[in-house]
Design an enzyme around this catalytic site. Sequence first.
Site, PDB file in Angstrom:
ATOM      1  N   THR A 185      81.776  19.096  79.530  1.00  0.00           N
ATOM      2  CA  THR A 185      81.034  19.502  78.389  1.00  0.00           C
ATOM      3  C   THR A 185      81.687  20.496  77.675  1.00  0.00           C
ATOM      4  O   THR A 185      82.265  21.618  78.087  1.00  0.00           O
ATOM      5  CB  THR A 185      79.652  20.016  78.620  1.00  0.00           C
ATOM      6  N   GLU A 330      75.654  15.349  80.369  1.00  0.00           N
ATOM      7  CA  GLU A 330      74.927  15.530  81.791  1.00  0.00           C
ATOM      8  C   GLU A 330      73.975  14.345  81.908  1.00  0.00           C
ATOM      9  O   GLU A 330      73.783  14.166  83.265  1.00  0.00           O
ATOM     10  CB  GLU A 330      74.110  16.783  81.590  1.00  0.00           C
ATOM     11  N   LYS A 438      62.154  31.869  66.761  1.00  0.00           N
ATOM     12  CA  LYS A 438      60.840  32.178  67.542  1.00  0.00           C
ATOM     13  C   LYS A 438      60.177  33.255  66.464  1.00  0.00           C
ATOM     14  O   LYS A 438      60.401  34.546  66.735  1.00  0.00           O
ATOM     15  CB  LYS A 438      60.877  32.790  69.041  1.00  0.00           C
ATOM     16  N   TRP A 443      57.455  28.460  66.734  1.00  0.00           N
ATOM     17  CA  TRP A 443      58.993  28.044  66.733  1.00  0.00           C
ATOM     18  C   TRP A 443      59.043  27.424  65.315  1.00  0.00           C
ATOM     19  O   TRP A 443      58.556  26.538  64.952  1.00  0.00           O
ATOM     20  CB  TRP A 443      59.464  27.085  67.709  1.00  0.00           C
TER      21      TRP A 443
END
Lengths: 543, 543
Positions: A185, A330, A438, A443
């Site tokens: 990655t 992944e 946050k 959020w």
Amino acid sequence: MFGLMQDWPLLCHRIIDHAATQHAARPVISRSVEGPIHSTTYAEVRTRALKLAQRLDRDGIKPGDRVATMAWNTWRHLEAWYGILGIGAIYHTVNPRLFPDQIAWIVNHAEDRVMMTDLTFLPLLESLADRLPTIERYVVLTDAAHMPATPLKNAVPYEEWIAETDGDFAWKQFDENTAAGMCYTSGTTGNPKGVLYSHRSNVLHAFMASLPDSKGISSRDVVLPVVPLFHANCWSLAFSTPLTGAAMIMPGAKLDGPSVYELMDRYKVTFTAGVPPVWMMLLDHMEKNGLKLPHLKRIVIGGSASPRAMTQTFQDKYGVEVIHAWGMTEMSPLGSLCSMKPEYASLSGDARLDVQVKQGHPPFGVEMKITDDNGKRLPWDGKTFGRLKVRGPAVARRYFKDDTEILDDEGFFDTGDVATMDPQGYMQVTDRSKDVIKSGGEWISSIDLENLAVAHPKVAEAAVIGVQHSKWGERPLLIVVLKKGQTAAKDEILGFMQGKIAKWWLPDDVAFVDEIPHTATGKIQKTALRDRFKDYRLPSAAA
Amino acid sequence: MFGLMQDWPLLCHRIIDHAATQHAARPVISRSVEGPIHSTTYAEVRTRALKLAQRLDRDGIKPGDRVATMAWNTWRHLEAWYGILGIGAIYHTVNPRLFPDQIAWIVNHAEDRVMMTDLTFLPLLESLADRLPTIERYVVLTDAAHMPATPLKNAVPYEEWIAETDGDFAWKQFDENTAAGMCYTSGTTGNPKGVLYSHRSNVLHAFMASLPDSKGISSRDVVLPVVPLFHANCWSLAFSTPLTGAAMIMPGAKLDGPSVYELMDRYKVTFTAGVPPVWMMLLDHMEKNGLKLPHLKRIVIGGSASPRAMTQTFQDKYGVEVIHAWGMTEMSPLGSLCSMKPEYASLSGDARLDVQVKQGHPPFGVEMKITDDNGKRLPWDGKTFGRLKVRGPAVARRYFKDDTEILDDEGFFDTGDVATMDPQGYMQVTDRSKDVIKSGGEWISSIDLENLAVAHPKVAEAAVIGVQHSKWGERPLLIVVLKKGQTAAKDEILGFMQGKIAKWWLPDDVAFVDEIPHTATGKIQKTALRDRFKDYRLPSAAA
């Protein structure tokens, strides 16, 4: 009590066996790196992959050894994958677009023993070779006639190298959980991490990817994988295309609009998949030259969010169905595809596009949940967003040479994305979890704010980061690059945004900058921005 | 080295979990055995299957125990499958069309502990109950209001039985090779044999069956499984339909033309699958009433060869794509489907029908070979026929409670069919291997001769068997039932066949009979014919 069915391990090389038996003469056509178009078949790909396997075996490559490939999409690269995995070794795709330091780090971490590469990448590898001590041999994917002089260790042209075998060789047989492939990655922080695919995960993923609501490829399709083999396991196309028996058109090194168009037009491509920048070039070329693609039926757009206007142009102007997709290295990598469930199938115009900006729904074999920071599941109402976590047989449970536990107590992997799930099971990414702001326990999506800010006619690029705030914890700071020659006041930008978002989402301040830093793969480098603005005092902050 | 992907066993109940999560409100509509149409959803099917699982668990049904179902296709039968397999027990479908003696034999051989059944079959089971000592309880798939008085042991209506649970229950987790289901083959000779499917084989088979070149079902499809759940694992429809999220229309006990048509028309069915006799009734009903099925796109015809005229009528008159399919209980059951590869896709008219009479090509996960009696592989030229053998993760390796080795030294299962493979990988069944006539080392297809003989206007039914011959080993004898009121001489029939087949294929003699014996499932009982004609002297035989 166990069932009494046959023991038939899910091995990747059974896929090319199937293609070579059931779709023996199906064309695999490539734009070669040397220039000319090259044509072969699945039967021939398999025969040559077996010779490659025999050669690796004779050269002492053992099960579990990593063989690197740094190469474009061609028949030789495809043969390399099957030849490598067919003896229980591991194809390790290296992305040539990474920074040279990252490439060296990855090859050393993987301890690759052989590097198979294209002519294109010889200068890069020659400059790096001193730092790649594990590589015992460089195999150049070309023939003797095109082989240049090179100081690379034991360099040999691919065609000569495999010609020195008699082809009297059978695939090795082993447990289906044996590692087959590896891809690192390219995260925005820290060192790259190696994802180690198994034969089982690749085969199951190819089944999932081929279902009618996923890519829906049949033997009548002509598939052009624009997404490179070195990008996130090539979105399964190296497996799902031969599995379904579709023809394969490989674009080689040329991904510009005219080159991709030429192949699509000439070989009547019906299905393709790739990232938005490539489609931007293709659309631009078609637009300027008044071209059409009457044979193209479906296009999968992923890697980053598919822009609404692009989806609209493909569908309305060119009659091509767009399937927005999402995944990650992944996940082998496909996580969801935005095909139309019956609840949405009859929508048209803007209502349809409203669905198509979502990243879609997972096939059987991918489970999703969204949770808050404490792991509590959140409702699928299309509004509430939370950490997106996934589970399935083609999802990573650990990184290579890394004992860090990456699954939660239910076995789910945290994707690092923040997303909503709608009542029909469609997922939409709203942010990266490290980028979400946050504010007072709620959020705020940095991506939503950025998308809104760049809609302002004077704004060239925008990034939103959270900045410390005594009362709210964090508040959003909007960082803006103006278009050339433009000037603007903070209130002009904020005023434009007001009313289009919840009041408490409005950034507390705007910082104008000349440039926003990017990663090697073009993503905004928010860590660098957070570093730069870590002491920034918001006007609203009391502390 | 093993890959680092998640351990996510292929368990059948994950399929209904997926459907209940991703296609929660998708309709599952049934014609109930009681009469009225009943409507539910995948979410509700899962909830009730969990209650059923909880109840079985509480009743002491253990992993590996067999639970019989003798029932029509309804939502309750579907719930039963998932509820049974979800605790590691085994759904054992019993075909009510078998002879009562066979049913008793099968239930005893399986040692079924519970029998779940429809109202329809109470008289049959009441007459058999004395001979079914292993059955501890009969669960009748109905509610209290419709429950008749019955002497069956511990008989209880299904709705009351599952209502006595609180639903607070989770699926059991276990190895994916755990047995999930069982179905007995109804062979023409010997006792039935039990095929024991595993969770893994059912899940992998559902993937194969759902691919675009197989059934190609998407979430936008409306699927009507005419093929019963008790017939050969329902051709995977109980798994592949929820796996793909398609709607499910269950026909219950009524498979006549008007009833099937009514459901197809009312619920806009797009996909269906079943055996030729059902389609004969449907076509007859549509023909007589001038009806159409504008929503129906594809129909899978299998179980026995799809007549050419039926394929033609569906396609030319009704615009429905016919997919001829072949398989067997031992193959979960799908082995091949006759979708069009690109080599054949542009054919039309007779040329297309010539392909469609073939049984098609196997998906990834089914390997085929044809061999002679010594196991030597034969060429795929579309002419040479040999024993058809298959290998794959959803093919049986052994029968239940039977140690007989049934795989060859390459791990292939002999299907008992004789077939050709054409250069494109299409298989065509030409005979059963025990029925093929071996004349002078060459094989003659009894089925080809029968098909030719019944084309004679005076012939009602025909069977061809091999009869001992001193010179050639065996020679064909044609056994004919003439149409009512007809008379014919041997030479009249043989003269009709002459010139239409190779000279040496022509039967040596014709025997006229009043009746040809059949099995319970309608197949010609050639063993009985061979018995009857075992001393028959052919006119050509010297000995």
